[in-house]
Structure formats: C-alpha cells, structure tokens
Design a protein around this motif. Structure first.
Motif, PDB file in Angstrom:
ATOM      1  N   ALA A   1      -5.984  -3.474  28.913  1.00  0.00           N
ATOM      2  CA  ALA A   1      -5.908  -2.560  30.058  1.00  0.00           C
ATOM      3  C   ALA A   1      -7.249  -1.858  30.289  1.00  0.00           C
ATOM      4  O   ALA A   1      -7.706  -1.735  31.433  1.00  0.00           O
ATOM      5  N   ILE A   2      -7.886  -1.423  29.212  1.00  0.00           N
ATOM      6  CA  ILE A   2      -9.184  -0.746  29.328  1.00  0.00           C
ATOM      7  C   ILE A   2     -10.256  -1.722  29.805  1.00  0.00           C
ATOM      8  O   ILE A   2     -11.089  -1.388  30.653  1.00  0.00           O
ATOM      9  N   ALA A   3     -10.208  -2.951  29.318  1.00  0.00           N
ATOM     10  CA  ALA A   3     -11.181  -3.961  29.753  1.00  0.00           C
ATOM     11  C   ALA A   3     -11.021  -4.278  31.235  1.00  0.00           C
ATOM     12  O   ALA A   3     -12.011  -4.430  31.957  1.00  0.00           O
ATOM     13  N   GLU A   4      -9.782  -4.363  31.695  1.00  0.00           N
ATOM     14  CA  GLU A   4      -9.536  -4.669  33.107  1.00  0.00           C
ATOM     15  C   GLU A   4     -10.033  -3.560  34.026  1.00  0.00           C
ATOM     16  O   GLU A   4     -10.313  -3.804  35.200  1.00  0.00           O
ATOM     17  N   LEU A   5     -10.188  -2.360  33.495  1.00  0.00           N
ATOM     18  CA  LEU A   5     -10.742  -1.245  34.270  1.00  0.00           C
ATOM     19  C   LEU A   5     -12.270  -1.236  34.232  1.00  0.00           C
ATOM     20  O   LEU A   5     -12.904  -0.332  34.767  1.00  0.00           O
ATOM     21  N   LYS A   6     -12.848  -2.226  33.564  1.00  0.00           N
ATOM     22  CA  LYS A   6     -14.303  -2.443  33.526  1.00  0.00           C
ATOM     23  C   LYS A   6     -15.078  -1.383  32.748  1.00  0.00           C
ATOM     24  O   LYS A   6     -16.234  -1.089  33.060  1.00  0.00           O
ATOM     25  N   PHE A   7     -14.465  -0.825  31.721  1.00  0.00           N
ATOM     26  CA  PHE A   7     -15.190   0.092  30.844  1.00  0.00           C
ATOM     27  C   PHE A   7     -16.121  -0.713  29.949  1.00  0.00           C
ATOM     28  O   PHE A   7     -15.945  -1.918  29.760  1.00  0.00           O
ATOM     29  N   ASP A   8     -17.109  -0.010  29.360  1.00  0.00           N
ATOM     30  CA  ASP A   8     -18.075  -0.660  28.479  1.00  0.00           C
ATOM     31  C   ASP A   8     -17.622  -0.676  27.023  1.00  0.00           C
ATOM     32  O   ASP A   8     -18.064  -1.518  26.250  1.00  0.00           O
ATOM     33  N   TYR A   9     -16.794   0.296  26.653  1.00  0.00           N
ATOM     34  CA  TYR A   9     -16.333   0.338  25.266  1.00  0.00           C
ATOM     35  C   TYR A   9     -14.933   0.924  25.175  1.00  0.00           C
ATOM     36  O   TYR A   9     -14.459   1.638  26.047  1.00  0.00           O
ATOM     37  N   LEU A  10     -14.294   0.573  24.086  1.00  0.00           N
ATOM     38  CA  LEU A  10     -13.001   1.127  23.702  1.00  0.00           C
ATOM     39  C   LEU A  10     -13.258   2.204  22.664  1.00  0.00           C
ATOM     40  O   LEU A  10     -13.996   1.980  21.700  1.00  0.00           O
ATOM     41  N   GLU A  11     -12.673   3.383  22.862  1.00  0.00           N
ATOM     42  CA  GLU A  11     -12.670   4.394  21.811  1.00  0.00           C
ATOM     43  C   GLU A  11     -11.307   4.280  21.140  1.00  0.00           C
ATOM     44  O   GLU A  11     -10.299   4.709  21.682  1.00  0.00           O
ATOM     45  N   LEU A  12     -11.302   3.659  19.988  1.00  0.00           N
ATOM     46  CA  LEU A  12     -10.067   3.329  19.280  1.00  0.00           C
ATOM     47  C   LEU A  12      -9.504   4.551  18.563  1.00  0.00           C
ATOM     48  O   LEU A  12     -10.074   5.026  17.577  1.00  0.00           O
ATOM     49  N   ALA A  13      -8.401   5.076  19.073  1.00  0.00           N
ATOM     50  CA  ALA A  13      -7.727   6.216  18.457  1.00  0.00           C
ATOM     51  C   ALA A  13      -7.031   5.737  17.182  1.00  0.00           C
ATOM     52  O   ALA A  13      -6.099   4.943  17.246  1.00  0.00           O
ATOM     53  N   MET A  14      -7.489   6.222  16.045  1.00  0.00           N
ATOM     54  CA  MET A  14      -6.954   5.775  14.759  1.00  0.00           C
ATOM     55  C   MET A  14      -5.846   6.708  14.266  1.00  0.00           C
ATOM     56  O   MET A  14      -5.872   7.204  13.152  1.00  0.00           O
ATOM     57  N   ASP A  15      -4.863   6.912  15.157  1.00  0.00           N
ATOM     58  CA  ASP A  15      -3.703   7.741  14.852  1.00  0.00           C
ATOM     59  C   ASP A  15      -2.455   6.885  14.865  1.00  0.00           C
ATOM     60  O   ASP A  15      -2.389   5.883  15.582  1.00  0.00           O
ATOM     61  N   PRO A  16      -1.425   7.293  14.095  1.00  0.00           N
ATOM     62  CA  PRO A  16      -0.159   6.581  14.154  1.00  0.00           C
ATOM     63  C   PRO A  16       0.540   6.839  15.497  1.00  0.00           C
ATOM     64  O   PRO A  16       0.197   7.802  16.173  1.00  0.00           O
ATOM     65  N   PRO A  17       1.448   5.998  15.905  1.00  0.00           N
ATOM     66  CA  PRO A  17       2.054   4.943  15.103  1.00  0.00           C
ATOM     67  C   PRO A  17       1.352   3.588  15.167  1.00  0.00           C
ATOM     68  O   PRO A  17       1.542   2.757  14.294  1.00  0.00           O
ATOM     69  N   HIS A  18       0.511   3.353  16.212  1.00  0.00           N
ATOM     70  CA  HIS A  18      -0.089   2.021  16.360  1.00  0.00           C
ATOM     71  C   HIS A  18      -1.552   1.932  15.974  1.00  0.00           C
ATOM     72  O   HIS A  18      -2.080   0.826  15.851  1.00  0.00           O
ATOM     73  N   GLY A  19      -2.228   3.074  15.781  1.00  0.00           N
ATOM     74  CA  GLY A  19      -3.658   3.019  15.534  1.00  0.00           C
ATOM     75  C   GLY A  19      -4.107   3.462  14.159  1.00  0.00           C
ATOM     76  O   GLY A  19      -5.302   3.522  13.903  1.00  0.00           O
ATOM     77  N   ASP A  20      -3.175   3.779  13.272  1.00  0.00           N
ATOM     78  CA  ASP A  20      -3.569   4.218  11.928  1.00  0.00           C
ATOM     79  C   ASP A  20      -4.330   3.108  11.207  1.00  0.00           C
ATOM     80  O   ASP A  20      -4.283   1.947  11.598  1.00  0.00           O
ATOM     81  N   TYR A  21      -5.040   3.496  10.164  1.00  0.00           N
ATOM     82  CA  TYR A  21      -5.948   2.545   9.508  1.00  0.00           C
ATOM     83  C   TYR A  21      -5.233   1.291   9.013  1.00  0.00           C
ATOM     84  O   TYR A  21      -5.809   0.201   9.054  1.00  0.00           O
ATOM     85  N   LYS A  22      -3.984   1.398   8.577  1.00  0.00           N
ATOM     86  CA  LYS A  22      -3.259   0.206   8.114  1.00  0.00           C
ATOM     87  C   LYS A  22      -2.994  -0.753   9.271  1.00  0.00           C
ATOM     88  O   LYS A  22      -3.152  -1.969   9.123  1.00  0.00           O
TER      89      LYS A  22
END
Length: 158
Positions: free
Chosen positions: A19-40
């Motif tokens: 979704a972020i790529a389709e909006l033509k952004f240059d980078y993703l800021e990856l939120a490393m929070d649960p439930p889907h972004g935690d380090y595991k």
C-alpha cells in the motif's frame, strides 16, 4: 529529499508495504510494535519483507517499539522494556535500514511524582540503547514527543 510512510502494526506487514509503495513513497518506516510488527514477526518475515521492498524500490527505516516502559520505577519492567528494544535493534540491524527511530521514555504512573528518579532511569536506559545501536552499526534517531508524554525524560537545561 526522501518521503516515507509508517505502516500500521495492526495490519499485516506485506499488505502495508504494498500500500505504501503504491502511494509512491521512497521508504517504509517499519513500526516494530505488536501484533504484526514486533521483532519476532519481522524476523520471521525478513526475506519476504526485503523482497517486497526491493520489488517496489523502497528503502527501510525501522521504528523501534513505542509503548514500552524504559523509565519505569520497577526494575524488572524497565529491564524487560530495554530487552525488547535490544531484540528489536538486533532484528533491525539484520534488515540493514537507513536509520532506526526511538521515542524517549514515557513517564507513567507514580514516575510523574518523582521526576528526578524517573529522568535518571530514562537517561540510563537511553545510554544503553545508544550503546547497543552503535555496536550494531545503526544510525539511531530520537523522535521528539510532546512534553506531557515524555518531558520528564528530557534533561532540563539550567
């Protein structure tokens, strides 16, 4: 100048990257929070995330977990929060981001009534996190916060 967008950790990472790529952004800021972004979760999807970033020509910035207690008055809670940041830093380093972003410590509970003690815990936590990021070769950025959320963790000027 690069423009980026943060994913929602409440949604699957790969859906958010697309979704972020389709909006033509240059980078993703990856939120490393649960439930889907935690380090595991990130570690388990590392290859797919990197392939998707490459396919869409997106750079990566990692946003370390936000809702932790790195200034907590309880030693074990404070240490568990630091350990969570350390684990996230290690996974982030493996992903080779442009930068990693950290919020200053949140001041919660009784910590608001003992600001000097809480500020000391916040600064000690920040020191070990900075050392860890440096040892991993990461560029660590501090994200400013509104004073009511973290003002006690910022050293007061004299």
């Amino acid at each position: 100048m690069l423009y980026g967008a943060m994913n929602s950790p409440l949604r699957p990472i790969l859906d958010e990257v697309k979704a972020i790529a389709e909006l033509k952004f240059d980078y993703l800021e990856l939120a490393m929070d649960p439930p889907h972004g935690d380090y595991k979760s990130v570690k388990g999807q590392k290859r797919d995330i990197q392939e998707t970033l490459k396919r869409y020509d997106l750079e990566l910035v990692c946003h370390l977990p936000t809702f932790l207690s790195t200034a907590d008055l309880t030693d074990r809670l404070r240490q568990a929060s630091i350990d969570e940041v350390f684990a996230s830093l290690e996974v982030a380093a493996d992903m080779e981001p442009l930068k990693v972003v950290l919020h200053p410590s949140y001041i919660m509970g009784l910590g608001a009534f003992v600001p000097e003690l809480t500020r000391g815990h916040a600064l000690e936590s920040l020191e070990v996190i900075v050392e860890k990021a440096h040892a991993l070769g990461l560029c660590l950025c501090l994200e400013n916060m509104f004073p009511e959320h973290s003002g006690s963790s910022i050293p007061k000027s004299s």
